[in-house]
Design an enzyme around this catalytic site. Structure first.
Site, mmCIF file in Angstrom:
data_model
loop_
_atom_site.group_PDB
_atom_site.id
_atom_site.type_symbol
_atom_site.label_atom_id
_atom_site.label_comp_id
_atom_site.label_asym_id
_atom_site.label_seq_id
_atom_site.Cartn_x
_atom_site.Cartn_y
_atom_site.Cartn_z
ATOM 1 C CG HIS A 93 -1.595 -1.240 1.532
ATOM 2 N ND1 HIS A 93 -2.540 -1.749 0.667
ATOM 3 C CD2 HIS A 93 -1.489 -2.141 2.552
ATOM 4 C CE1 HIS A 93 -3.004 -2.894 1.172
ATOM 5 N NE2 HIS A 93 -2.377 -3.158 2.294
ATOM 6 C CG HIS B 226 3.145 5.383 5.978
ATOM 7 N ND1 HIS B 226 2.913 5.311 7.341
ATOM 8 C CD2 HIS B 226 2.040 5.955 5.443
ATOM 9 C CE1 HIS B 226 1.718 5.813 7.610
ATOM 10 N NE2 HIS B 226 1.180 6.214 6.482
ATOM 11 C CG HIS C 210 -0.550 8.336 2.208
ATOM 12 N ND1 HIS C 210 -1.355 7.217 2.199
ATOM 13 C CD2 HIS C 210 -0.113 8.470 3.499
ATOM 14 C CE1 HIS C 210 -1.427 6.715 3.415
ATOM 15 N NE2 HIS C 210 -0.668 7.436 4.219
ATOM 16 C CD GLU D 2 -3.823 9.279 3.279
ATOM 17 O OE1 GLU D 2 -3.510 9.094 4.464
ATOM 18 O OE2 GLU D 2 -4.443 8.429 2.617
ATOM 19 C CG HIS E 225 0.716 9.965 7.314
ATOM 20 N ND1 HIS E 225 -0.287 9.281 6.634
ATOM 21 C CD2 HIS E 225 0.413 11.271 7.203
ATOM 22 C CE1 HIS E 225 -1.163 10.136 6.183
ATOM 23 N NE2 HIS E 225 -0.770 11.360 6.505
ATOM 24 C CB THR F 252 -5.690 7.668 6.139
ATOM 25 O OG1 THR F 252 -4.369 7.159 5.840
ATOM 26 C CG2 THR F 252 -5.597 8.904 7.009
HETATM 27 N N1 LIG Z 1 -2.015 6.355 7.079
HETATM 28 S S1 LIG Z 1 -1.966 6.295 8.679
HETATM 29 O O1 LIG Z 1 -3.250 6.743 9.186
HETATM 30 O O2 LIG Z 1 -0.811 7.016 9.181
HETATM 31 C C1 LIG Z 1 -1.768 4.636 9.186
HETATM 32 C C2 LIG Z 1 -0.810 4.305 10.147
HETATM 33 C C3 LIG Z 1 -0.665 2.974 10.574
HETATM 34 C C4 LIG Z 1 -1.486 1.978 10.022
HETATM 35 N N2 LIG Z 1 -1.416 0.636 10.383
HETATM 36 C C5 LIG Z 1 -0.373 0.058 11.067
HETATM 37 O O3 LIG Z 1 0.602 0.671 11.452
HETATM 38 N N3 LIG Z 1 -0.513 -1.256 11.303
HETATM 39 C C6 LIG Z 1 0.540 -1.952 12.061
HETATM 40 C C7 LIG Z 1 0.789 -3.311 11.515
HETATM 41 O O4 LIG Z 1 0.557 -3.327 10.169
HETATM 42 C C8 LIG Z 1 -2.435 2.336 9.074
HETATM 43 C C9 LIG Z 1 -2.580 3.657 8.651
HETATM 44 ZN ZN LIG Z 2 -0.497 7.300 6.203
#
Ligand SMILES: NS(=O)(=O)c1ccc(NC(=O)NCCO)cc1
Ligand SMILES: [Zn+2]
Length: 258
Positions: free
Chosen positions: A61, A91, A93, A103, A116, A196
């Site tokens: 992703h 990470h 986007h 986002e 993020h 998100t």
């Molecule tokens: N895009 S976001 O809102 O920053 C986000 C951060 C962590 C996650 N998930 C995450 O860290 N899962 C831990 C194991 O996969 C999903 C979305």
């Molecule tokens: Zn994110």
């Protein structure tokens, strides 16, 4: 499984993740003039000097840099946070060539990309997983990327992307301190929101920096050579437009640091 395409994208996520239609979903459109200035909101403080990056990987992703979060070596605190929150990963986007991919949007305007930095409250919760399902368990620092000159430190990341082209590929990535990715000002907006991406848990205190960082179109283009698909899959689907559009505010207050 979920993705960002027509058949499995953000408009379909609610089928497997009903919280997608919940009351505190992210991202949102931030309207600066409607944000309430809160003088009780102190500055955010980032203590990343002893952070330990471990690896960089393609999770199908986004591209994620993971940190050692077994102790309080790299934390964010202050601002709207009652405790220090531990850095777990960061990470990005981004959009497709020439179109935008952040986002959060600001007064309807989107940026080329959004970084993020994901943190969890290790004082109150025993694991990231537990914190990720608690209403105040996570704190995500959002930083906008706009295109212009080369970013002097982003090449450390973009030079490693060819190693994680395919979904589930991972490679060592030691000694990277994300402090080099911060803009000069730490002024921010903050509001209660969610992850998100699925599972879309409503467990995030969002802290979105007002000042974007500048990266070059060339650097951003390297993210687009990543693939959503795995090495064994015959379809090679370019990783781009991996962003969720803004969600309804549903009465939430966005506060401004100043
Ligand atoms: N895009 S976001 O809102 O920053 C986000 C951060 C962590 C996650 N998930 C995450 O860290 N899962 C831990 C194991 O996969 C999903 C979305
Ligand atoms: Zn994110």
């Amino acid at each position: 499984h979920w993705g960002y395409g027509k058949e499995d994208g953000p408009s379909i996520w609610h089928k497997n993740f009903p919280v997608a239609q919940g009351s505190r979903q992210s991202p949102i459109d931030i309207v600066p003039l409607q944000a309430s200035h809160d003088s009780s909101l102190g500055p955010i403080v980032l203590n990343y000097d002893h952070c330990t990056s471990l690896n960089i990987y393609n999770n199908g992703h986004s591209v994620v840099v993971e940190f050692d979060d077994t102790d309080d070596r790299s934390v964010i605190q202050g601002g709207p946070l009652d405790n220090p929150y531990r850095l777990k990963q960061f990470h990005f986007h981004w959009g497709g060539k020439g179109c935008h991919g952040s986002e959060h949007t600001v007064a309807g305007n989107s940026y080329a990309s959004e970084l993020h930095l994901v943190h969890w409250d290790a004082i109150k919760y025993r694991s990231f997983g537990e914190a990720a399902t608690a209403s105040d368990g996570l704190a995500v620092l959002g930083i906008f990327l706009e295109t212009g000159d080369d970013h002097r430190w982003l090449h450390t990341i973009t030079d490693a992307l060819y190693m994680v082209k395919y979904k589930a590929s991972v490679t060592d990535f030691k000694g990277f301190n994300p402090k080099c990715l911060l803009p000069s000002s730490l002024h921010y907006w903050t509001y209660p929101g969610s992850l998100t991406t699925p599972p879309l848990h409503e467990s995030v205190i969002w802290i979105v920096l007002k000042e974007p960082i500048t990266v070059s179109e060339k650097q951003l283009g390297k993210f687009r050579m990543l693939l959503f698909s795995g090495e064994e899959e015959d379809q090679r689907i370019r990783m781009e437009n991996n962003f969720r559009p803004p969600q309804p505010l549903k009465g939430r207050k966005v506060r401004s640091s100043n």
